[in-house]
Enzyme design. Structure first.
Site, PDB file in Angstrom:
ATOM      1  N   HIS A  95      -3.697  34.032   1.756  1.00  0.00           N
ATOM      2  CA  HIS A  95      -3.304  33.928   0.354  1.00  0.00           C
ATOM      3  C   HIS A  95      -3.299  35.321  -0.276  1.00  0.00           C
ATOM      4  O   HIS A  95      -4.086  36.172   0.086  1.00  0.00           O
ATOM      5  CB  HIS A  95      -4.331  33.028  -0.345  1.00  0.00           C
ATOM      6  CG  HIS A  95      -3.840  32.462  -1.628  1.00  0.00           C
ATOM      7  ND1 HIS A  95      -2.870  31.491  -1.684  1.00  0.00           N
ATOM      8  CD2 HIS A  95      -4.182  32.734  -2.909  1.00  0.00           C
ATOM      9  CE1 HIS A  95      -2.638  31.187  -2.945  1.00  0.00           C
ATOM     10  NE2 HIS A  95      -3.413  31.935  -3.701  1.00  0.00           N
ATOM     11  N   CYS A 108       0.516  32.768  -6.389  1.00  0.00           N
ATOM     12  CA  CYS A 108      -0.672  31.892  -6.405  1.00  0.00           C
ATOM     13  C   CYS A 108      -0.342  30.658  -7.262  1.00  0.00           C
ATOM     14  O   CYS A 108       0.686  30.012  -7.027  1.00  0.00           O
ATOM     15  CB  CYS A 108      -1.853  32.716  -6.907  1.00  0.00           C
ATOM     16  SG  CYS A 108      -3.454  31.933  -6.968  1.00  0.00           S
ATOM     17  N   ASP A 160      -3.201  30.997   5.229  1.00  0.00           N
ATOM     18  CA  ASP A 160      -3.526  30.413   3.922  1.00  0.00           C
ATOM     19  C   ASP A 160      -3.843  28.927   4.112  1.00  0.00           C
ATOM     20  O   ASP A 160      -3.300  28.287   5.009  1.00  0.00           O
ATOM     21  CB  ASP A 160      -2.311  30.572   2.981  1.00  0.00           C
ATOM     22  CG  ASP A 160      -2.677  30.479   1.504  1.00  0.00           C
ATOM     23  OD1 ASP A 160      -3.788  30.011   1.197  1.00  0.00           O
ATOM     24  OD2 ASP A 160      -1.834  30.864   0.665  1.00  0.00           O
TER      25      ASP A 160
END
Lengths: 247, 90
Positions: free
Chosen positions: A215, A123, A183
């Protein structure tokens, strides 16, 4: 075969000599081994990321997870630290680089360290893994769905994150990028721009964009978990580190 | 996705957190991955007092429907009370 590992909390001296809490896991055997610095995601120094650290140790690496939010106070729970860090705009890039440098140096002081260092981040940590690899001498870097490497963050974005594409020429090592097709931060287009830039610069890299994954597909305790992408991703991580972190 | 977007507000009131009651001074609202709730994304609200440290925090993670229901409930409760009754200037 000795497959036992040691895992627990250690203290390291981070950027500007700040004392950082860090989670370390290492094999108990006496084989020479590479080290991996694990960079946590925005929700912070959580048990899921500590599990990832133990996984590296179980696979023969010494791995360390510096708590990038340690400066929010000792004895504060990781979720409160993360909320406080977020409210302040996140971790400045310079501080991140200093903390990763310190974590890597700690790994290299351990018995049986072979001097090779990998970084991996998830992330926001994916962007930070790329940043560390463009700022420090690293041997292998993994970026798991890091956003804002190429694109500017949205206008309302409260964090001090700026695109890093201009640093790509300084990338010090091979890069493995693992992304989800669904994502949006980063979307496949942003990943494509980074891929093309690294091609242009002649930087060794390998990107995989997984279908049916968005994600955070490595997060086993979140609905985002996608077993097919995560299982293949782990295989690629260990193959990549196996090639670049052996002595 | 991580939206990262954080709406901040000043607050005047009190909240009860892990270490007991404290005076609230700030709030943050963001739509992002939750820490605890078992959903992909939630509306996260932090009621805090940074002067008392990061542990002075009451956190909630709500689904969109819950957050909207909460807004409606607050408005309904306020509209059925005499205007200004809960005002800081009352």
């Amino acid at each position: 075969m000795n497959d036992a590992i040691w895992a627990g909390t250690v203290a390291i001296s981070g950027h500007a000599d700040a004392e950082l809490e860090a989670y370390l896991a290492r094999p108990l055997g006496d084989q020479a081994r590479g080290g991996v610095v694990v960079i946590h995601h925005m929700p912070g120094y959580d048990t899921g990321t500590q599990e990832i650290v133990r996984r590296f140790a179980a696979n023969g690496y010494a791995a360390i997870l510096p708590n990038l939010y340690s400066r929010e106070g000792a004895g504060v729970s990781p979720d409160d630290q993360a909320a406080a860090a977020r409210a302040k705009g996140g971790v400045p890039d310079e501080q991140l680089v200093g903390d990763v440098r310190a974590a890597a140096a700690h790994l290299n002081t351990l018995d049986h360290a072979n001097g090779k260092i990998g970084v991996i981040g998830y992330c926001s940590g994916g962007r930070q893994s790329f940043l560390a690899a463009c700022s420090l001498q690293i041997d292998a870097a993994v970026d798991c769905y890091g956003a804002f490497v190429v694109n500017e963050p949205p206008e309302q974005f409260p964090l001090k994150a700026t695109p890093l594409l201009s640093k790509a020429a300084d990338l010090s090592c091979p890069l493995l990028g693992l992304f989800g097709e669904d994502d949006t931060y980063p979307g496949p287009e942003e990943v494509g721009v980074l891929d093309a830039e690294l091609d242009k610069l002649g930087k060794e890299h390998e990107f995989h964009i997984y279908p049916d994954a968005g994600h955070a597909f490595f997060s086993v305790d979140r609905p985002a978990y996608r077993p097919a992408a995560a299982v293949d991703g782990w295989k690629r991580i260990f193959d990549f580190y196996g090639r670049h972190l052996s002595a | 996705m991580c939206t990262y977007i954080t709406e901040k507000i000043e607050l005047d009131g009190a909240g009860k957190g892990g270490t007991g009651w404290f005076t609230l001074s700030e709030g943050a609202v963001y739509v992002d991955h939750p820490y605890h709730a078992c959903h992909e994304h939630t509306v996260n609200i932090d009621f805090t007092n940074p002067a008392e440290g990061p542990s002075a925090r009451v956190a909630v993670e709500l689904t969109e429907e819950s957050a909207l229901a909460l807004i409606a409930a607050i408005q309904k409760a306020l509209s059925s009370a005499p205007p200004g009754l809960a005002s800081a200037h009352h």
